[in-house]
Scaffold this active site. Sequence first.
Site, short mmCIF file in Angstrom:
data_model
loop_
_atom_site.label_atom_id
_atom_site.label_comp_id
_atom_site.label_asym_id
_atom_site.label_seq_id
_atom_site.Cartn_x
_atom_site.Cartn_y
_atom_site.Cartn_z
N SER A 141 20.06 29.32 -14.76
CA SER A 141 19.00 29.03 -13.78
C SER A 141 17.67 28.88 -14.50
CB SER A 141 18.90 30.18 -12.77
OG SER A 141 17.74 30.02 -11.96
N TYR A 154 18.42 39.09 -11.16
CA TYR A 154 18.94 37.71 -11.23
C TYR A 154 18.36 36.98 -12.45
CZ TYR A 154 20.00 32.92 -9.66
OH TYR A 154 20.44 31.62 -9.58
N1 LIG Z 1 20.97 27.20 -5.38
C1 LIG Z 1 20.04 27.31 -6.32
O1 LIG Z 1 18.85 27.03 -6.11
C2 LIG Z 1 20.45 27.77 -7.70
C3 LIG Z 1 19.51 27.69 -8.72
C4 LIG Z 1 19.84 28.10 -9.99
C5 LIG Z 1 21.10 28.59 -10.25
N2 LIG Z 1 22.02 28.68 -9.24
C6 LIG Z 1 23.33 29.21 -9.57
O2 LIG Z 1 24.32 28.32 -9.16
C7 LIG Z 1 25.55 29.03 -8.98
C8 LIG Z 1 26.17 28.59 -7.67
O3 LIG Z 1 25.33 29.02 -6.61
P1 LIG Z 1 25.09 28.19 -5.29
O4 LIG Z 1 23.65 27.99 -5.15
O5 LIG Z 1 26.00 27.04 -5.24
O6 LIG Z 1 25.48 29.29 -4.18
P2 LIG Z 1 26.69 29.43 -3.14
O7 LIG Z 1 26.48 30.72 -2.47
O8 LIG Z 1 26.78 28.20 -2.32
O9 LIG Z 1 27.96 29.47 -4.09
C9 LIG Z 1 28.28 30.62 -4.84
C10 LIG Z 1 29.80 30.79 -4.81
O10 LIG Z 1 30.14 31.92 -5.64
C11 LIG Z 1 31.12 32.66 -4.96
N3 LIG Z 1 31.13 34.03 -5.45
C12 LIG Z 1 30.19 34.99 -5.23
N4 LIG Z 1 30.59 36.14 -5.81
C13 LIG Z 1 31.79 35.90 -6.38
C14 LIG Z 1 32.68 36.70 -7.14
N5 LIG Z 1 32.44 37.98 -7.40
N6 LIG Z 1 33.82 36.11 -7.61
C15 LIG Z 1 34.08 34.80 -7.34
N7 LIG Z 1 33.28 34.00 -6.62
C16 LIG Z 1 32.13 34.57 -6.16
C17 LIG Z 1 30.76 32.54 -3.49
O11 LIG Z 1 31.84 32.87 -2.65
C18 LIG Z 1 30.33 31.10 -3.40
O12 LIG Z 1 31.40 30.27 -3.07
C19 LIG Z 1 25.19 30.50 -9.06
O13 LIG Z 1 25.53 31.02 -10.33
C20 LIG Z 1 23.70 30.50 -8.86
O14 LIG Z 1 23.09 31.62 -9.44
C21 LIG Z 1 21.72 28.28 -7.98
#
Ligand SMILES: NC(=O)c1ccc[n+]([C@@H]2O[C@H](COP(=O)([O-])OP(=O)(O)OC[C@H]3O[C@@H](n4cnc5c(N)ncnc54)[C@H](O)[C@@H]3O)[C@@H](O)[C@H]2O)c1
Length: 279
Positions: A141, A154
């Site tokens: 991130s 985070y």
């Molecule tokens: N959305 C943003 O703005 C953003 C920005 C930077 C980084 N990220 C990163 O992107 C990645 C995906 O996030 P997203 O935004 O798509 O969110 P999201 O909530 O849509 O997806 C996250 C997924 O991870 C799964 N998950 C959570 N805990 C888990 C576990 N213990 N074991 C297996 N699966 C698990 C959830 O069920 C979900 O399907 C994450 O690592 C997040 O930190 C997101």
Amino acid sequence: MAGRLDRKVAVITGGASGIGLSTVELFVAEGAQVVVADIQDEKGRLLEQRYPESLRYVRCDVTREDDVMQAMATAAGAFGGLDVLVNNAGICDQMMDLTQFDAAQWDRVFSILVRGPMLGTKHGAPLMEARGGGSIINTASVAGLVAGWGPMAYSSAKAAVIHMSRAAAAQLGSRKIRVNAICPGMIATPIFGASAGLSRPAADQLAARVAELCVHAQPIPRAGSPDDIARAALYLASDDAAFVTGTHMVVDGGLTASARHAWDPAVPSPLAGLFGEPL
Ligand SMILES: NC(=O)c1ccc[n+]([C@@H]2O[C@H](COP(=O)([O-])OP(=O)(O)OC[C@H]3O[C@@H](n4cnc5c(N)ncnc54)[C@H](O)[C@@H]3O)[C@@H](O)[C@H]2O)c1
């Protein structure tokens, strides 16, 4: 037409939602066979029905080593091995003053965001080595690069993911396994609602509202979409990135490229008057 991931097998953690789901859809469209490792069983089963030939769902909590081993075993058993691992599963903690810091929450965030990718790398790398190499992509991130774009645990965990990617790249390069991180900016997904404690259906609905809020968060005036990140993952997974390892790719619409005053006329510059104009 040939897909960019024809004959590749991928495991994508957190593939049931958001960035992971877009990555699953793009990878399948590009010819990959995909194992989705997540804890949202209903969404995972629906994905299996959608892609019966090319997708398997495994219930896998990425903090549990047995679950991670099962995900890798499914890739080997159903599709013959592993070429690409996207360590993407994630949660976010709440913004709070660090004097209110909750040690249990810190451990939970680190367990999912750092231990999870490490376990995936541990058990995915031998399968990749057996196929002559592979690509590991860790979703980090911008919060791991710059303070202020995420809560304390985070942000610290994502910084660890960026560095873990470098350290793993150094160790695995001779085995032809590349390891890179992607640093998304603000991407409209359910993670914001989920981290605020909403139920999954409510968090899913809130993602559309997040998209509206994110339009003017960065110089490019639109919300970042999960597909923007999936396309970066496709590049890193593909042979186009054959000499790219140990680095991180920022995909943030310019969020971290500059201070806000550099592009937002509503924000006064602290440099106003210092370049020749009268103060
Ligand atoms: N959305 C943003 O703005 C953003 C920005 C930077 C980084 N990220 C990163 O992107 C990645 C995906 O996030 P997203 O935004 O798509 O969110 P999201 O909530 O849509 O997806 C996250 C997924 O991870 C799964 N998950 C959570 N805990 C888990 C576990 N213990 N074991 C297996 N699966 C698990 C959830 O069920 C979900 O399907 C994450 O690592 C997040 O930190 C997101």
